[in-house]
Design a protein around this motif. Structure first.
Motif, PDB file in Angstrom:
ATOM      1  N   ASP A 121       0.844  -1.197   0.000  1.00 43.56           N
ATOM      2  CA  ASP A 121       0.000   0.000   0.000  1.00 43.56           C
ATOM      3  C   ASP A 121       0.881   1.250   0.000  1.00 43.56           C
ATOM      4  OD1 ASP A 121      -1.843   2.128   1.153  1.00 43.56           O
ATOM      5  OD2 ASP A 121      -3.200   0.399   1.123  1.00 43.56           O
ATOM      6  N   LEU A 123      -0.166   4.134   1.160  1.00 42.00           N
ATOM      7  CA  LEU A 123      -0.651   4.977   2.264  1.00 42.00           C
ATOM      8  C   LEU A 123      -1.385   6.226   1.805  1.00 42.00           C
ATOM      9  CD1 LEU A 123       2.652   4.128   3.533  1.00 42.00           C
ATOM     10  CD2 LEU A 123       0.968   4.217   5.347  1.00 42.00           C
ATOM     11  N   GLU A 144      -9.039   5.519   4.039  1.00 44.27           N
ATOM     12  CA  GLU A 144      -9.293   4.435   4.991  1.00 44.27           C
ATOM     13  C   GLU A 144      -8.013   4.026   5.710  1.00 44.27           C
ATOM     14  OE1 GLU A 144     -10.038   4.446   1.629  1.00 44.27           O
ATOM     15  OE2 GLU A 144     -11.484   2.849   1.266  1.00 44.27           O
ATOM     16  N   VAL A 145      -6.926   3.966   4.964  1.00 44.81           N
ATOM     17  CA  VAL A 145      -5.631   3.582   5.538  1.00 44.81           C
ATOM     18  C   VAL A 145      -5.171   4.662   6.509  1.00 44.81           C
ATOM     19  CG1 VAL A 145      -3.216   3.086   5.021  1.00 44.81           C
ATOM     20  CG2 VAL A 145      -5.027   2.135   3.571  1.00 44.81           C
ATOM     21  N   SER A 174      -1.655  -3.337   3.420  1.00 47.19           N
ATOM     22  CA  SER A 174      -3.020  -3.221   3.932  1.00 47.19           C
ATOM     23  C   SER A 174      -3.741  -4.526   3.613  1.00 47.19           C
ATOM     24  CB  SER A 174      -3.742  -2.025   3.305  1.00 47.19           C
ATOM     25  OG  SER A 174      -3.733  -2.105   1.893  1.00 47.19           O
ATOM     26  N   TRP A 208      -7.529  -6.314   3.037  1.00 52.94           N
ATOM     27  CA  TRP A 208      -8.877  -5.948   2.610  1.00 52.94           C
ATOM     28  C   TRP A 208      -9.758  -7.185   2.522  1.00 52.94           C
ATOM     29  CZ3 TRP A 208      -9.786  -0.752   1.633  1.00 52.94           C
ATOM     30  CH2 TRP A 208      -8.652   0.057   1.600  1.00 52.94           C
ATOM     31  N   LEU A 258     -11.280  -2.168   4.469  1.00 57.92           N
ATOM     32  CA  LEU A 258      -9.957  -2.257   5.078  1.00 57.92           C
ATOM     33  C   LEU A 258     -10.108  -2.945   6.426  1.00 57.92           C
ATOM     34  CD1 LEU A 258      -6.924  -1.511   5.164  1.00 57.92           C
ATOM     35  CD2 LEU A 258      -7.629   0.664   6.208  1.00 57.92           C
ATOM     36  N   CYS A 315      -3.603  -3.771   8.853  1.00 53.34           N
ATOM     37  CA  CYS A 315      -2.367  -3.350   8.201  1.00 53.34           C
ATOM     38  C   CYS A 315      -1.167  -3.853   8.989  1.00 53.34           C
ATOM     39  CB  CYS A 315      -2.313  -1.837   8.062  1.00 53.34           C
ATOM     40  SG  CYS A 315      -2.263  -0.933   9.633  1.00 53.34           S
TER      41      CYS A 315
END
Length: 151
Positions: free
Chosen positions: A6, A8, A12-13, A50, A52, A57, A60
């Motif tokens: 990911d 970032l 959501e993250v 991340s 999913w 999400l 992480c």
């Protein structure tokens, strides 16, 4: 569960990482918080993933390269909506697999010593980690515990 590298950039993250930092602030004194900010997680020596499920999400985790043979687990977090569903265990397996793929000899981590961190410590112990002395730039202090896994 789909685990992917990911960048970032998703909201959501960012929200999950903010939840992570807030959780650290609630359970640790400021001088004992070793969680990384989003900008710190973007450094080249860190790979961030991340997790999913169905577009949501759910967790992480990150792996920081300390040197050619030693990695550190950072920013392991499960979304509060997905606790106790195996998310952390699967992310940990993924990070361990990647550390082995990189031919690391050792994988280490720092976590809190307080009651709030007991589930994390149990997960790590269940997966073969053992308590150890501080590593890298960490120092011995009462609010941190250090764990390592020989690969």
């Amino acid at each position: 569960m789909d685990i992917k590298i990911d960048d970032l950039s998703r909201d959501e993250v960012k929200a999950l990482l903010e939840e992570h930092l807030q959780g650290m602030a609630l359970n640790s004194p400021p001088e004992s918080i070793h969680a990384l900010t989003i900008e710190e997680l973007k450094k080249t020596e860190i790979t961030f993933w991340s997790a999913w499920e169905g577009g949501a999400l759910i967790g992480c985790g990150a792996l920081k390269e300390l040197d050619a043979h030693h990695g550190e687990i950072k920013s392991m977090r499960t979304s509060s909506l997905y606790l106790r569903r195996g998310v952390a265990g699967r992310m940990l397996e993924h990070i361990i697999e990647e550390a082995r793929h990189r031919n690391y000899k050792r994988l280490s981590l720092e976590t809190g010593s307080m009651e709030a961190f007991e589930p994390a410590k149990k997960l790590y112990l269940k997966n073969g980690f053992q308590y150890c002395r501080p590593f890298s730039n960490y120092i011995e202090e009462p609010n941190s515990v250090f764990m390592t896994l020989e690969l």
